[in-house]
Structures are given as C-alpha cells and as structure tokens.
Design a protein around this motif. Structure first.
Motif, short mmCIF file in Angstrom:
data_model
loop_
_atom_site.label_atom_id
_atom_site.label_comp_id
_atom_site.label_asym_id
_atom_site.label_seq_id
_atom_site.Cartn_x
_atom_site.Cartn_y
_atom_site.Cartn_z
N ARG A 1 0.82 -1.22 0.00
CA ARG A 1 0.00 0.00 0.00
C ARG A 1 0.85 1.27 0.00
O ARG A 1 0.44 2.28 -0.54
CB ARG A 1 -0.95 0.00 1.19
CG ARG A 1 -2.07 -0.99 1.01
CD ARG A 1 -3.13 -0.85 2.05
NE ARG A 1 -4.14 -1.88 1.90
CZ ARG A 1 -5.23 -1.93 2.62
NH1 ARG A 1 -5.48 -1.03 3.55
NH2 ARG A 1 -6.11 -2.90 2.43
N GLU B 1 -4.24 -7.75 -2.33
CA GLU B 1 -3.90 -6.36 -2.64
C GLU B 1 -3.81 -6.15 -4.16
O GLU B 1 -4.22 -5.10 -4.66
CB GLU B 1 -2.59 -5.95 -1.96
CG GLU B 1 -2.67 -5.85 -0.46
CD GLU B 1 -3.56 -4.72 0.03
OE1 GLU B 1 -3.73 -3.70 -0.69
OE2 GLU B 1 -4.09 -4.84 1.14
N GLN C 1 -4.56 -2.26 9.04
CA GLN C 1 -4.35 -1.29 7.97
C GLN C 1 -5.09 0.02 8.26
O GLN C 1 -4.52 1.10 8.09
CB GLN C 1 -4.82 -1.85 6.62
CG GLN C 1 -3.90 -2.85 6.03
CD GLN C 1 -2.65 -2.22 5.46
OE1 GLN C 1 -2.39 -1.03 5.58
NE2 GLN C 1 -1.82 -3.03 4.86
#
Length: 177
Positions: A48, A90, A164
C-alpha cells in the motif's frame, strides 16, 4: 529523503521485524499464528505504501531470508502462504480499483478473497494431509477443517483490515516523514 531510499529503508526495517516475528513464533509456541499473521501484515503495508513491485521484492526477501534464518521452516512456509494471500488480495484490489465503480464491489471483493484463499487452502488440505496431520482424516473431519478454515480466513482478514485502517494509519505519519 529520496523516495527510493525511503522505500528501501522502510522495507529493510519491515523485513527485519517480519523475520523477528517468524523467529519469535518458533520460540513462543502459544502465539505462533498471531506472530506469523503480524509478520505477514507487513506485506500489505509495503504494497500500500510503495506498490506491487516493491511489495513483491519485500515478500520474496522475507521468504528467502526466513528460510535461511528461521529455525522452524514450517512456520516460514505458513508465513509464505499468509503473505501470498495478502499479496494476491492487494493485487486484486488494485485491479478492481481501475474498473468501473459498483455498489456491489465490496461483496464481489469478498468473493475474490475467498476464491484466492480456497485456491491455496483446499488443495493443501485434501492433497497434503500427511504434511499437516499425523494421518489421513475422514471426509467429515476434513469438511469440518475446511469450514473452520473459512472462519479463520474471516478472522485473519478482519484483523488485517483493522491493522491497515487503524494501527498503520495512526503510526504511518510518524514513521514515513
């Protein structure tokens, strides 16, 4: 600090923490799954923050270094499976983000998550029973383990999303200046 240097420095620290968590999983047997899950969450954090390519390099470095350093190789394989799941989820999210917006995106994403997990979990469960269990299990017990795995995925994924959203967002500003 230059962006690449920041990615390399943060990646190196995250690799070190992941390896420490893998080794601690071997030492503190009662917290093995927790520590391996914590180690695998760094894969998602790196993806990320810096993208899929750096995330793939980070994941590969962790697996290779874990195989070289960690005393229990089965835990490294478990970490590799958890990290691969996060990497694929992801990547799927990034592919879905490029597509058209849909009201059903969240439910479709959950279907994708379960497909990814079951593509990894069920073949291992049914074809490599001797690797995970001391003997062959009956179909009823295997079905129960498969259902338990689905529940385990839900817990693992909820914990990952919590890390997260809440924990990483709280500390990222302090760590990535």
């Amino acid at each position: 600090m230059h962006v690449r240097a920041r990615a390399i420095a943060f990646g190196g620290l995250a690799v070190a923490l992941s390896i420490v968590f893998m080794i601690l999983g071997s030492v503190i047997e009662s917290n093995t799954l927790f520590l391996l899950a914590a180690a695998s969450y760094f894969v998602g954090i790196v993806i990320r923050e810096f993208g899929l390519k750096i995330g793939a390099a980070f994941y590969a470095a962790n697996v290779i270094l874990g195989l070289l350093i960690a005393p229990n190789k089965f835990y490294v394989i478990s970490y590799a499976a958890m990290g691969l799941y996060i990497f694929l989820v992801e990547a799927a999210w990034q592919v879905m983000a490029r597509g058209p917006r849909s009201a059903q995106r969240k439910s479709f994403f959950w279907v994708v998550k379960y497909l990814i997990f079951n593509a990894m979990f069920l073949p291992g469960l049914f074809f490599f029973q001797d690797f995970f269990f001391s003997g062959n299990l009956s179909l009823g017990i295997l079905t129960g383990v498969a259902i338990g795995g689905q529940l385990g995925l839900w817990i693992y994924d909820q914990a990952y999303e919590y890390v997260q959203r809440h924990l990483w967002n709280k500390y990222r500003g302090r760590l990535l200046r």
